[in-house]
Design a protein around this motif. Structure first.
Motif, PDB file in Angstrom:
ATOM      1  N   THR A   1      -0.265  -1.832   9.817  1.00 52.21           N
ATOM      2  CA  THR A   1      -1.344  -2.812   9.692  1.00 52.21           C
ATOM      3  C   THR A   1      -1.964  -3.147  11.037  1.00 52.21           C
ATOM      4  O   THR A   1      -2.924  -3.903  11.085  1.00 52.21           O
TER       5      THR A   1
ATOM      6  N   SER B   1      -6.262  -4.063   5.337  1.00 54.90           N
ATOM      7  CA  SER B   1      -5.759  -3.462   4.112  1.00 54.90           C
ATOM      8  C   SER B   1      -5.610  -4.485   2.980  1.00 54.90           C
ATOM      9  O   SER B   1      -5.600  -4.121   1.820  1.00 54.90           O
ATOM     10  N   ASP B   2      -5.483  -5.748   3.327  1.00 52.33           N
ATOM     11  CA  ASP B   2      -5.321  -6.750   2.280  1.00 52.33           C
ATOM     12  C   ASP B   2      -6.549  -7.650   2.169  1.00 52.33           C
ATOM     13  O   ASP B   2      -6.500  -8.695   1.524  1.00 52.33           O
ATOM     14  N   ASP B   3      -7.641  -7.260   2.845  1.00 58.33           N
ATOM     15  CA  ASP B   3      -8.850  -8.078   2.854  1.00 58.33           C
ATOM     16  C   ASP B   3      -9.856  -7.454   1.890  1.00 58.33           C
ATOM     17  O   ASP B   3     -10.479  -6.443   2.201  1.00 58.33           O
TER      18      ASP B   3
ATOM     19  N   THR C   1      -9.943  -1.541   2.535  1.00 61.73           N
ATOM     20  CA  THR C   1      -8.950  -2.296   1.786  1.00 61.73           C
ATOM     21  C   THR C   1      -8.098  -1.337   0.969  1.00 61.73           C
ATOM     22  O   THR C   1      -8.619  -0.379   0.398  1.00 61.73           O
ATOM     23  N   HIS C   2      -6.802  -1.590   0.909  1.00 60.44           N
ATOM     24  CA  HIS C   2      -5.954  -0.786   0.033  1.00 60.44           C
ATOM     25  C   HIS C   2      -6.397  -1.049  -1.395  1.00 60.44           C
ATOM     26  O   HIS C   2      -6.517  -2.192  -1.800  1.00 60.44           O
TER      27      HIS C   2
ATOM     28  N   ASP D   1      -1.033  -4.165 -10.225  1.00 56.48           N
ATOM     29  CA  ASP D   1      -1.814  -5.281  -9.679  1.00 56.48           C
ATOM     30  C   ASP D   1      -2.516  -6.006 -10.826  1.00 56.48           C
ATOM     31  O   ASP D   1      -2.903  -5.395 -11.812  1.00 56.48           O
TER      32      ASP D   1
ATOM     33  N   ARG E   1      -1.468  -8.500  -5.801  1.00 54.68           N
ATOM     34  CA  ARG E   1      -0.716  -7.253  -5.712  1.00 54.68           C
ATOM     35  C   ARG E   1       0.649  -7.372  -6.361  1.00 54.68           C
ATOM     36  O   ARG E   1       1.327  -8.382  -6.238  1.00 54.68           O
TER      37      ARG E   1
ATOM     38  N   LYS F   1       3.757  -6.337  -2.726  1.00 58.44           N
ATOM     39  CA  LYS F   1       3.169  -7.049  -1.589  1.00 58.44           C
ATOM     40  C   LYS F   1       3.544  -6.342  -0.286  1.00 58.44           C
ATOM     41  O   LYS F   1       4.706  -6.071  -0.027  1.00 58.44           O
TER      42      LYS F   1
END
Lengths: 618, 448
Positions: A78, A84-86, A98-99, A107, A116, A119
């Motif tokens: 990260t 990746s989580d935004d 973003t993933h 999810d 998710r 997480k």
């Protein structure tokens, strides 16, 4: 002065190099990614507080410490993949992207916001993707470094991988191997390739040779319990595709598998890491305890086509058909020869019905080494129904081949073991124990009567892979083959064999005293070649060809007549290392004791044979 | 300046204390300003802790770059670089089989200058093995091990062995495949020694195979035991250079050309006598103090501590020798930096005990040994190397002729030099074969 000038130049050079070093060590790509992310995020921010928060952030190494999967993992992915989580960056290019969120991954959308199932802050990244969590440059982090055994599954192929595999080793489905680290249920829906691979592992009989803890107990091939941890995908794929590519001495057959099947097997094997992430160490320990108490579960095939219904016994023809299907599906021809298919490792099954009977075939299936003690054939754990069907099919293969000249006969029936040149080095010879007879060894060939050879061909040789050809060849044909062998391989003209004074029956009655005497003589005279365990592996055995007889091969010993044993010991076996012991002071009584001793070693197995009523030659 | 300070003692006012403070601190640390007189130059060498290992004066021949090629100094400087980078690396390293490899990844990935430190350490270590060996060749080919320097040669050979062992123990620490199998091969070679082989191997490994115990032992040897041994031996080595009369030089190096006049042998000139006489005369005052100090230096006798305006071929160590040393130092550092910048130290996959690479090779400096082992385990691994080391140790006691000292490839030493050259070439060829010409199963392959 000259010295001072060069000193000054060298010092400046050092300074310049330091400049490069500092530049290299202080300016990182990931810092650029992070500042760029902060800038973009700031412009996307809706509130002032958010904006300020982004403005206040400065680049730093981000890392996730994952402690729940066995050994501690450090994932610094990260640091670059900072967004990746935004969710605002779902269409951004890598590494900001973003993933993806997906229902397939579990999810969920709650109030229009994705949540998710896995997480990142808990499980990190490399648990699913592989790669090198500690690396901070693309080259190392994605596992492009050839020394890293776990490049990102399905995305990264390494420089030194086989070029023709590179396309085949890419694709999301390879990540299923990591899903299966935790989701170990046999039919977990999200890992179809792992499930398929597991089925193939059973169907294609891989389990017969390979061990995977909890699945199979084969001992012939390498243990695959943690194969996924040890090897990269390329190696695993290659080892299935071309078994000798990585180990020239491998005798694993090249199975007839489609690309998809190899892929499924590779994914399944990659998922075998010897450790289940879903279990804690304690769970793992408990599981091994349970496993050792309960007998290993018999492998069962999950596809219905191969599973016979256990309640109804199929009729003979039906059974033969099923057996044919089973033998085709279970890749018996990966080793054996059957018709025009030839695995090049194990004996020819084309005339099995003529050289063996049903009882023998069935008993051999259940325990190959009960009948050929040094056989390498794995003990397969099929159901009785399967065995019956396969036996019926094989026993039905009783059509004698059309054979013309002795030469043709030799080439069709004998050459595969005894070799083109008759020297015993046939195609499959190295997999056979005892080794096929060398016909060019004139010393041996001319010391035995023709009757003996006729008998061996007609009735086979117990405890070896020499089958009884009596139902395939008539006496004339046998003699013809023998003549062919004599002319072409042995070459030396046969000489008259001197009659020897050998008793038909052992004159010494067996008794514990006689056996003890025999053991004493054995320990004194025989262990150098035949070994202390009488297994034919004495200290000198490796220097001797043909190898010393394994005296624990009960099939051979129990089928050999007293006369033959006496002759071999007293007068030696010409053309081999076995000397005539009569010249070294052994009397007939001594030999009688020896024979009693050797027979006593194999006595317990004799009862087994009697119980199984296996008819062997005498 | 030191002595003039004492005259100001009376004016001990507050302001003068403030004013003189920097000078006072300076002069308490450095006893002299930059010297401008011969006396000053000799005092500088004599009273400075870091410089006092030098003689006051050094022979011009010693300063000829092509005579020594600075190889001994390069070895020393590499040792110093290794010490510094090694200590820094120790802050990050844990000698544990479960952590060592991860620490390597961290060094490479996220520690500032980590990869660079490791590169410097690795390449300096290789360089030191090479430099020490070349230094030994230099000493041999110039006949410098002859009387009175026999024992220093012996210490040098010991230092060479310690260097090899230092490098070897360090090889294991990254705990990757390269390390593991190189040490497996290396210790297996040690196991071929007669009688004590197995015990020796066991003591090294602390186990029957390379594992946690071996890692810990190698670590302790590498960071504590061997550096101390090496430092001790280096100190003795240097001490003896002084006490054995400095660098060797040819007999005609002391002949001085005096404007076409007949050459004069310096040995004939009684150098110390007038100085001592002066000290004995003992008249007071500063003049006396300077002269007395001068005299004490004069007492330190031997070929290189001659003081006085005697015509000889020596020059003051400060600055001549110092500059030369500095130059070698800077070149060494420069070389290490450049190589470390362009080439990364190898790090292979983590240890896989069940899968040796084929071929499993020892570090390059042991590949000659491994090559010989492939012919005969005992003779290649123990017998021949043992004899070689023994002969090396005994060389100065076997070859006792005094001719040809201080000259490269002196004609008088043709036999000795030829023998030694054969030894060098054979070993290098074996190493080259082992490195480039051996493939799977140690079979001969062509690298081209």
């Amino acid at each position: 002065m000259k010295m001072r000038l060069s000193l000054a130049i060298a010092s400046v050079a050092i300074l310049v190099v330091h400049g490069f070093v500092f530049y290299q060590q202080f300016f990182h790509k990931w810092e650029n990614y992070q500042t760029s992310y902060f800038d973009q995020a700031r412009t996307l921010s809706k509130t002032d507080a958010e904006r300020e928060a982004f403005a206040a952030r400065s680049p730093k190494i981000e890392q996730i410490l994952v402690t729940q999967f066995g050994s501690e993992r450090v994932d610094r992915c990260t640091t670059c993949h900072i967004a990746s989580d935004d969710p605002r960056f779902k269409d951004a290019p890598h590494p900001y992207k973003t993933h993806p969120f997906s229902e397939a991954l579990g999810d969920k959308q709650v109030d229009g916001k994705w949540e998710r199932r896995h997480k990142f802050s808990d499980i990190g990244c490399t648990v699913c993707h592989d790669g090198q969590g500690r690396g901070l440059t693309e080259f190392y982090a994605h596992g492009e470094d050839e020394f890293w055994t776990e490049p990102m599954l399905g995305y990264v192929t390494q420089e030194n991988w086989r070029p023709e595999f590179k396309d085949k080793l890419k694709g999301k489905e390879y990540m299923e191997a990591n899903c299966a680290q935790c989701h170990t249920d046999k039919d977990f829906k999200q890992t179809p390739m792992v499930n398929k691979g597991r089925d193939l592992f059973i169907q294609k009989n891989c389990y017969g040779c390979h061990r995977i803890e909890g699945i199979s107990n084969g001992t012939l091939g390498p243990d695959l319990t943690d194969v996924g941890k040890k090897w990269n995908l390329n190696y695993i794929y290659e080892s299935i595709y071309d078994p000798r590519a990585n180990s020239v001495t491998s005798f694993m057959p090249k199975f007839n598998l489609t690309d998809d099947e190899i892929k499924a097997l590779a994914i399944f094997l990659k998922s075998r890491r010897g450790f289940n992430y879903a279990e804690t160490t304690l769970d793992h320990y408990r599981a091994t305890l349970n496993k050792s108490q309960a007998p290993a579960p018999p492998p069962s095939t999950t596809t219905t086509t191969t599973k016979p219904t256990p309640t109804t016994t199929p009729a003979a023809t039906e059974g033969a058909k099923l057996g044919e299907q089973l033998i085709a599906e279970r890749a018996c021809v990966a080793c054996h020869k059957l018709g025009d298919k030839d695995g090049g490792i194990a004996p020819d099954l084309s005339f099995e019905g003529l050289i063996k009977d049903e009882k023998w075939i069935k008993a051999h299936f259940k325990d190959p080494r009960a009948l050929v003690p040094d056989s390498i054939m794995p003990t397969f754990a099929f159901t009785d129904g399967d065995f019956n069907a396969m036996t019926t099919y094989l026993a039905g293969l009783n059509k004698a081949p059309a054979l013309g000249s002795p030469q043709e006969t030799y080439q069709n029936l004998c050459m595969r073991c005894h070799g083109e040149k008759g020297d015993g080095h046939g195609q499959i010879a190295i997999y056979l124990d005892p080794y096929p007879r060398d016909f060019t060894n004139a010393g041996f060939m001319n010391s035995k009567t023709e009757d003996r050879f006729v008998n061996s061909i007609k009735n086979g040789v117990g405890g070896t892979s020499m089958p009884a050809w009596g139902k395939v060849l008539n006496d004339d044909q046998i003699k013809g083959v023998l003549a062919y062998i004599g002319q072409n391989f042995t070459k030396d003209a046969r000489t008259e064999i001197k009659p020897r004074d050998v008793p038909e029956q052992n004159p010494v009655a067996t008794s514990s005293e006689s056996i003890a005497r025999g053991e004493a003589i054995y320990l004194q005279r025989c262990t150098g070649c035949h070994g202390r365990k009488a297994d034919g592996k004495g200290a000198n055995s490796l220097d001797i060809l043909p190898r010393p007889r394994n005296l624990l091969n009960w099939q051979f010993i129990n089928n050999a007549t007293d006369k033959r044993l006496f002759e071999s010991i007293l007068y030696g076996v010409q053309g081999t290392a076995m000397p005539p012991w009569i010249d070294y002071g052994l009397t007939k009584e001594d030999v009688g004791d020896l024979v009693n001793y050797v027979r006593s070693l194999n006595q317990s197995k004799k009862d087994f044979m009697a119980a199984n009523l296996v008819a062997m030659c005498h | 300046m030191v002595y003039s300070m004492s005259e100001n003692k009376q004016k001990n006012s507050f302001f003068s204390v403030i004013k003189d403070f920097p000078a006072a601190v300076w002069s308490s640390v450095f006893r002299h300003n930059l010297p401008h007189t011969d006396l000053g130059r000799s005092q500088t060498s004599f009273t400075n802790f870091f410089l006092h290992i030098h003689p006051v004066k050094v022979h011009k021949h010693t300063l000829k770059p092509w005579f020594t090629m600075g190889l001994g100094l390069i070895s020393l400087f590499l040792f110093l670089i290794l010490t510094v980078t090694g200590v820094l690396l120790m802050f990050y390293y844990v000698p544990s089989t479960t952590q060592a490899y991860d620490r390597m990844l961290d060094l490479r990935g996220s520690v500032a200058f980590g990869v660079f430190l490791r590169n410097m350490h690795r390449w300096s270590a290789h360089g030191m093995v090479a430099a020490v060996f070349l230094h030994m060749c230099r000493v041999f080919f110039t006949g410098s091990y002859k009387k009175p320097r026999e024992f220093n040669w012996v210490i040098g050979v010991l230092l060479f062995l310690v260097t090899l062992f230092l490098s070897f123990t360090g090889y294991l620490l990254p705990w990757d495949q390269l390390a593991f199998w190189a040490i497996t091969v290396g210790t297996a070679i040690a196991g071929y020694a007669p009688v004590v082989g197995d015990q020796m191997r066991f003591i090294l490994l602390g186990d029957t195979t390379v594992g946690q115990e071996a890692l810990l032992r190698f670590y302790v040897l590498h960071v504590a035991v061997l550096p101390l041994v090496a430092a001790g031996l280096i100190a003795i080595h240097f001490w003896r250079i002084r006490k054995d009369g400095g660098m060797s030089r040819p007999a005609d190096a002391d002949v001085i050309e005096t404007n076409g006049a007949a050459p004069v042998e310096t040995e004939a000139i009684p150098a110390a006598a007038p100085v001592m006489a002066m000290a004995a005369a003992g008249n007071g005052g500063i003049d006396f103090i300077e002269k007395r100090r001068y005299g004490v230096q004069g007492l330190v006798r031997g070929p290189f501590t001659k003081v006085g305006n005697v015509p000889d071929n020596s020059v003051y160590s400060y600055p001549n020798l110092l500059l030369a040393e500095l130059f070698v130092f800077i070149l060494t550092v420069l070389g290490v930096l450049v190589i470390s910048f362009f080439f990364n130290a190898p790090l292979e996959e983590a240890v896989n005990v069940l899968h040796p690479p084929n071929p499993a090779k020892a570090p390059w400096y042991f590949l000659g040994l491994q090559e010989m082992v492939s012919y005969s385990a005992f003779w290649g691994g123990v017998g021949v190397p043992g004899i070689e080391v023994l002969i090396l140790l005994l060389v100065p006691y076997i070859d006792r002729g005094q001719k040809g000292v201080g000259k490269w490839f002196a004609k008088e030493r043709l036999l000795a030099n030829t023998l030694f050259m054969t030894f060098v070439v054979v070993n290098i060829v074996l190493i080259i074969i082992g490195t480039f010409f051996r493939g799977q199963n140690w079979e001969f392959v062509s690298p081209f």
